[in-house]
Design an enzyme around this catalytic site. Structure first.
Site, PDB file in Angstrom:
ATOM      1  N   ARG A  78     103.156 -54.558 -24.655  1.00  0.00           N
ATOM      2  CA  ARG A  78     103.801 -53.258 -24.387  1.00  0.00           C
ATOM      3  C   ARG A  78     103.050 -52.366 -23.387  1.00  0.00           C
ATOM      4  NH1 ARG A  78     101.917 -53.348 -29.633  1.00  0.00           N
ATOM      5  NH2 ARG A  78     100.177 -51.933 -30.069  1.00  0.00           N
ATOM      6  N   PHE A 118     109.544 -47.387 -26.369  1.00  0.00           N
ATOM      7  CA  PHE A 118     108.100 -47.191 -26.455  1.00  0.00           C
ATOM      8  C   PHE A 118     107.553 -46.748 -25.086  1.00  0.00           C
ATOM      9  CE2 PHE A 118     106.241 -49.537 -30.414  1.00  0.00           C
ATOM     10  CZ  PHE A 118     107.093 -48.832 -31.239  1.00  0.00           C
ATOM     11  N   SER A 119     106.226 -46.736 -24.990  1.00  0.00           N
ATOM     12  CA  SER A 119     105.589 -46.154 -23.806  1.00  0.00           C
ATOM     13  C   SER A 119     105.860 -46.937 -22.527  1.00  0.00           C
ATOM     14  CB  SER A 119     104.084 -46.041 -24.030  1.00  0.00           C
ATOM     15  OG  SER A 119     103.858 -44.970 -24.913  1.00  0.00           O
ATOM     16  N   ASP A 151     102.200 -40.557 -27.128  1.00  0.00           N
ATOM     17  CA  ASP A 151     101.746 -40.797 -25.748  1.00  0.00           C
ATOM     18  C   ASP A 151     102.540 -40.071 -24.654  1.00  0.00           C
ATOM     19  OD1 ASP A 151     100.832 -42.746 -27.462  1.00  0.00           O
ATOM     20  OD2 ASP A 151     101.630 -44.426 -26.315  1.00  0.00           O
TER      21      ASP A 151
HETATM   22  C1  FRU Z   1     100.095 -45.897 -28.460  1.00  0.00           C
HETATM   23  C2  FRU Z   1     101.384 -46.575 -28.887  1.00  0.00           C
HETATM   24  C3  FRU Z   1     101.883 -47.494 -27.801  1.00  0.00           C
HETATM   25  C4  FRU Z   1     103.343 -47.586 -28.101  1.00  0.00           C
HETATM   26  C5  FRU Z   1     103.660 -46.202 -28.585  1.00  0.00           C
HETATM   27  C6  FRU Z   1     104.715 -46.151 -29.644  1.00  0.00           C
HETATM   28  O1  FRU Z   1      99.863 -44.697 -29.077  1.00  0.00           O
HETATM   29  O2  FRU Z   1     101.200 -47.278 -30.096  1.00  0.00           O
HETATM   30  O3  FRU Z   1     101.228 -48.744 -27.748  1.00  0.00           O
HETATM   31  O4  FRU Z   1     104.114 -47.929 -26.978  1.00  0.00           O
HETATM   32  O5  FRU Z   1     102.454 -45.669 -29.096  1.00  0.00           O
HETATM   33  O6  FRU Z   1     105.062 -44.825 -29.943  1.00  0.00           O
END
Ligand code: FRU
Length: 579
Positions: A188, A117-118, A59
């Site tokens: 998240r 993460f994102s 992402d």
């Molecule tokens: C989406 C995702 C998000 C997460 C991230 C982890 O592609 O699964 O929900 O934060 O990628 O890399």
């Protein structure tokens, strides 16, 4: 989210600079102070799309444009393998959204087995957070920390912040994290915007099919304000919500008559075409609640390779929103053949967004290609026009053959305008076709448009053979309900080694299609069939300049912003403003 491979943990903790008491977990294989170098010369490596120097990217994160007009892209990054896991925030900057300079990694895991993460970034011009008493360019990153236990099982996902005094190049974790605590393993991807007098966040309760809206005066204390639940496609999870203000225009490319909000919501797994997709809802936002204007589900792309797009923070008030998406799909991203070149995944081209009404369909978010002129060669490869039924030298069905084997980048921009179409003379076999092929291997990538009937635009990547995967489905189409009375139809596309990105009717529909051929595709064939007499076809094909080549050294390596080199153990960098 995907299953994380278990990581061989090379433990090492580094305090990132004097006075920082939140320690960061640094795998010794990952450089702290310099960008990771990249070789962008591979046959599959896109030349005008962003891709990471090495390793695995997913992402886009934290995107903002600063007061000097520098665009910042962060991204989910595994710098140590070509599969997902070990998430850091990679970082790149650009002046024009096409040429990107790799920067040192911006966010490292705060502890072993806790991944970044994102999330998103904001510029805290008014120092609402208190982190920036002496500056107006302070940046705050808001993101999910995902904890994993030693046995590999998922722990809680909590929301944290980090702040940057140097305009987004290096960050310090806030001591008071988490700013939103949770015991959920499925909570998240916070995306924050400024709304009138407060910060507003959208965040996914992934497996409850709910987007939470939170508000904050200072980015540190957050209150839950509302939920947006069970809208549109569910798939198996909601991820990466975005809430973005954009203009409403009176027609495609027309004047701004209003502004409104779009809730974009990614779904994975379980998209109708398989794997990952992104849907959006035009609507209104009052600072705490989002209300969609209708109950329709709309998709940002009609093909399979655009997921988790994020919209830049800081775009000038009243202008189009700008987004980049991840040009891949969780169904096969960890297996695509670019792994042999040492990298996996690219971002989509930059897209400009506004709302307008499309013929018969009504509200639609346009995805217009951001002006590609920074990467166009000075001289077009082909400029042709012809009138159907006239004595012009090129009459259908002879194809117009364009050999682009001498184009160094192997990348093209294509703009086709079809005008003076007599709608009443269109038949079910009136078409325009564009096929890219490799004379060396016989592989091809086909696309085309049926002007009559259900008017689908189609792409078929099944004629390319470097990737055989049951989930890498090959044919896509979209019903483009075009305005036959206007009698004009436009098609724009970029083909970029392993990505074909198409914009139909100036972006009423867009599609991102990855493809993997064993040999470069080097011939474009364009033809039309059964178009009404008098129809005029204008074709412009431009060679694209590689956005990476200017930065390659003699060994073909792009080093990134090495002026970022700073004293060992000191994370703050002397930033060279030319980058
Ligand atoms: C989406 C995702 C998000 C997460 C991230 C982890 O592609 O699964 O929900 O934060 O990628 O890399």
């Amino acid at each position: 989210m995907f299953p994380l491979p278990s990581l061989a943990c090379l433990a090492c903790c580094a305090s990132l600079g004097a006075g920082r008491d939140v320690k960061t977990f640094v795998n010794p294989a990952v450089p702290i102070d310099v960008p990771i170098p990249g070789n962008y010369t591979g046959d599959l490596r896109p030349q005008v799309h962003y891709s990471p120097p090495q390793g695995f990217m997913n992402d886009p994160n934290g995107m903002f444009v600063d007061a000097n007009g520098t665009w910042h892209l962060y991204y989910q990054y595994n710098p140590t393998a070509v599969v997902a896991g070990n998430q850091h925030w990679g970082h790149a900057t650009s002046q024009d959204l096409y040429h990107w300079i790799n920067q040192p990694i911006a966010l490292f895991p705060p502890e072993e087995r806790v991944y970044v993460f994102s999330g998103s970034c904001v510029v805290d011009v008014n120092n609402t957070s208190g982190f920036f008493p002496n500056q107006t360019n302070g940046v705050v990153a808001i993101f999910t920390l995902a904890r994993y236990f030693e046995n590999g099982s998922a722990g809680p996902q909590t929301q944290a912040i980090a702040y940057s005094h140097d305009g987004g190049f290096s960050f310090q974790y806030f001591k008071g994290n988490p700013v939103i605590d949770s015991t959920s393993t499925q909570f998240r991807d916070p995306k924050v915007i400024w709304f009138e007098d407060h910060w507003a966040m959208v965040i996914a309760y992934a497996q409850e099919f709910t987007v939470g809206v939170f508000t904050s005066p200072d980015l540190k204390s957050w209150s839950h304000a509302s939920n947006f639940s069970y809208h549109g496609l569910l798939g198996a999870q909601y991820e990466c919500p975005n809430l973005v203000k954009m203009p409403v225009r009176d027609r495609v490319g027309g004047d701004v008559v209003d502004e409104a909000f779009v809730m974009a919501l990614s779904v994975q797994p379980g998209a109708p075409l398989g794997g990952s997709t992104t849907q959006y809802f035009p609507g209104s936002f009052n600072g705490t609640h989002f209300s969609p204007w209708d109950s329709a589900t709309r998709l940002t792309d009609f093909a399979k390779d655009n997921y988790a797009a994020q919209y830049f923070f800081g775009v000038t008030e009243g202008s189009n929103a700008i987004n980049l998406g991840w040009a891949s799909n969780w169904q096969y991203t960890q297996a695509v053949p670019t792994g042999t070149e040492g990298w996996r995944s690219a971002m989509t081209l930059p897209r400009a967004n506004y709302l307008t009404k499309a013929t018969r369909i009504g509200w639609i978010m346009v995805n217009e290609i951001v002006d590609p002129s920074p990467v166009l060669e000075d001289v077009p490869l082909q400029l042709s026009s012809w009138e159907i039924g006239s004595n012009s030298s090129l009459t259908p069905p002879s194809p117009l053959l364009i050999d682009y084997s001498m184009v160094d980048s192997n990348a093209l921009y294509i703009d086709v305008n079809v005008t003076s179409i007599n709608a009443s003379a269109i038949t079910g076999s009136s078409t325009l076709n564009l096929t890219f092929s490799s004379p060396a291997s016989g592989e091809s990538l086909r696309s085309g448009f049926y002007f009559g009937g259900d008017t689908p635009f189609f792409v078929d990547r099944g004629g390319t053979r470097a990737f055989d995967n049951i989930l890498f489905t090959d044919k896509f189409s979209v019903a483009d309900v075009w305005n036959t009375t206007a009698g004009t139809w436009r098609f724009q596309a970029v083909i970029d080694r392993s990505i074909y990105e198409v914009f139909i009717d100036s972006g009423i529909h867009a599609g991102t299609i990855t493809f993997f051929s064993t040999q470069p595709l080097t011939v474009l064939s364009i033809n039309t069939t059964a178009l009404p007499k008098g129809t005029e076809v204008f074709v412009a094909v431009w060679p694209l300049k590689s956005a990476w080549k200017p930065f390659e050294n003699e060994q073909g390596i792009v080093a990134g912003n090495t002026s970022a080199l700073h004293r060992k153990g000191k994370r703050y960098m002397e930033y060279d403003p030319q980058f």
